[in-house]
Design an enzyme around this catalytic site. Structure first.
Site, PDB file in Angstrom:
ATOM      1  N   SER A 198      91.579 -30.431 133.658  1.00  0.00           N
ATOM      2  CA  SER A 198      92.229 -29.450 132.814  1.00  0.00           C
ATOM      3  C   SER A 198      93.248 -28.661 133.604  1.00  0.00           C
ATOM      4  CB  SER A 198      91.175 -28.509 132.221  1.00  0.00           C
ATOM      5  OG  SER A 198      90.096 -29.246 131.685  1.00  0.00           O
ATOM      6  N   CYS A 243      89.807 -30.874 128.718  1.00  0.00           N
ATOM      7  CA  CYS A 243      89.331 -32.132 128.158  1.00  0.00           C
ATOM      8  C   CYS A 243      87.841 -32.225 128.462  1.00  0.00           C
ATOM      9  CB  CYS A 243      90.051 -33.324 128.770  1.00  0.00           C
ATOM     10  SG  CYS A 243      91.822 -33.373 128.443  1.00  0.00           S
ATOM     11  N   HIS A 256     103.442 -18.190 132.483  1.00  0.00           N
ATOM     12  CA  HIS A 256     104.857 -17.924 132.734  1.00  0.00           C
ATOM     13  C   HIS A 256     105.149 -16.509 132.249  1.00  0.00           C
ATOM     14  CE1 HIS A 256     105.198 -22.274 133.271  1.00  0.00           C
ATOM     15  NE2 HIS A 256     104.605 -22.408 132.101  1.00  0.00           N
TER      16      HIS A 256
END
Length: 264
Positions: A112, A140, A117
């Site tokens: 994962s 996942c 940002h």
């Protein structure tokens, strides 16, 4: 939902993305530059790495790689690739409840990533400044990234938060039947603590049949002193305080509802 016996690995991808906003009023151009510089330093790549690394520690993930960058003139990005420790799916709690804070390490991730940002900006004339941090936790496997939500919102206290959670793909049980979600959910709000929910106005827009969940949050209480940069309310006239309050409230409403509000 009863435990599924899967054929192979759990192939569902679960992604939580959210934007947090900090709103500020800075009267002069120098003040606006000062706010941008201040918030850019507060959330530089090193600080963001610390926050995301702590998130990995809280949810029990192994950090595989960290990529980070500060940008000129402003902004930063951090991406962490993680993998899970061995975990028995029977021990995984998929019920709806707030995720852990640092004192409760209970979850694991698999193959994962966590990334953030930042986007500082300011209005060219009105004195309004905003800081946005865009965060994504994608996993996942059997674990939901919603377990990280409560900690991150506590860590990044903000005026406005918008969140999206989506489950993609499918996994197959031992009989070959496809399953497009492996846990019950009717709202992202169910994964937040009561004290957090008490601070915000909240609104859901969910598309249940597509396994898409969206929640918006905006602080209930407004205290002008928390929104002024290099200024104090007592230094302003009653007219100035009213005008600034109106500007800030309009800005927050536009961000919360995602549309421009016409002048009345």
């Amino acid at each position: 939902m009863s435990k599924l016996k899967l054929h192979g690995f759990n192939n569902l991808t679960k992604s939580l993305s959210f934007c947090i906003y900090d709103i500020c009023y800075a009267k002069t151009a120098d003040d606006r530059d000062g706010y941008i510089a201040y918030i850019d330093e507060q959330y530089n790549a090193n600080r963001l790495t610390e926050i995301l690394s702590e998130t990995c520690s809280i949810i029990g993930a192994n950090i595989l790689n960290i990529a980070r960058q500060d940008y000129d003139p402003q902004g930063a990005s951090v991406t962490i690739l993680v993998s899970e420790e061995p975990v028995d799916p029977r021990d995984v709690d998929t019920s709806e409840h707030p995720g852990p804070l640092p004192s409760a390490v209970v979850a694991h991730l698999d193959k994962s990533h966590i990334c953030v940002h930042t986007y500082p900006e300011s209005h060219p004339e009105a004195g309004l400044c905003t800081f946005r941090a865009d965060i994504e936790v994608s996993t996942c496997g059997v674990i939901s990234p919603l377990k990280a939500l409560n900690y991150l919102i506590h860590q990044l206290e903000s005026d406005i938060v918008t969140m999206d959670y989506r489950v993609r793909g499918f996994t197959r049980d031992i009989n070959g039947v496809k399953h497009f979600i492996d846990h019950k959910i009717n709202s992202i709000q169910n994964f937040m603590s009561d004290d957090m929910k008490s601070l915000y106005h909240m609104m859901d827009v969910n598309v249940y049949q597509e396994n898409i969940f969206h929640t918006k949050m905006m602080l209930k209480d407004f205290d002008l002193k928390h929104y002024l940069f290099n200024a104090k309310p007592e230094e302003l006239s009653a007219e100035e305080k009213e005008q600034i309050t109106r500007l800030l409230y309009k800005e927050m409403q536009e961000i919360y509802y995602g549309r421009n509000v016409p002048e009345v």
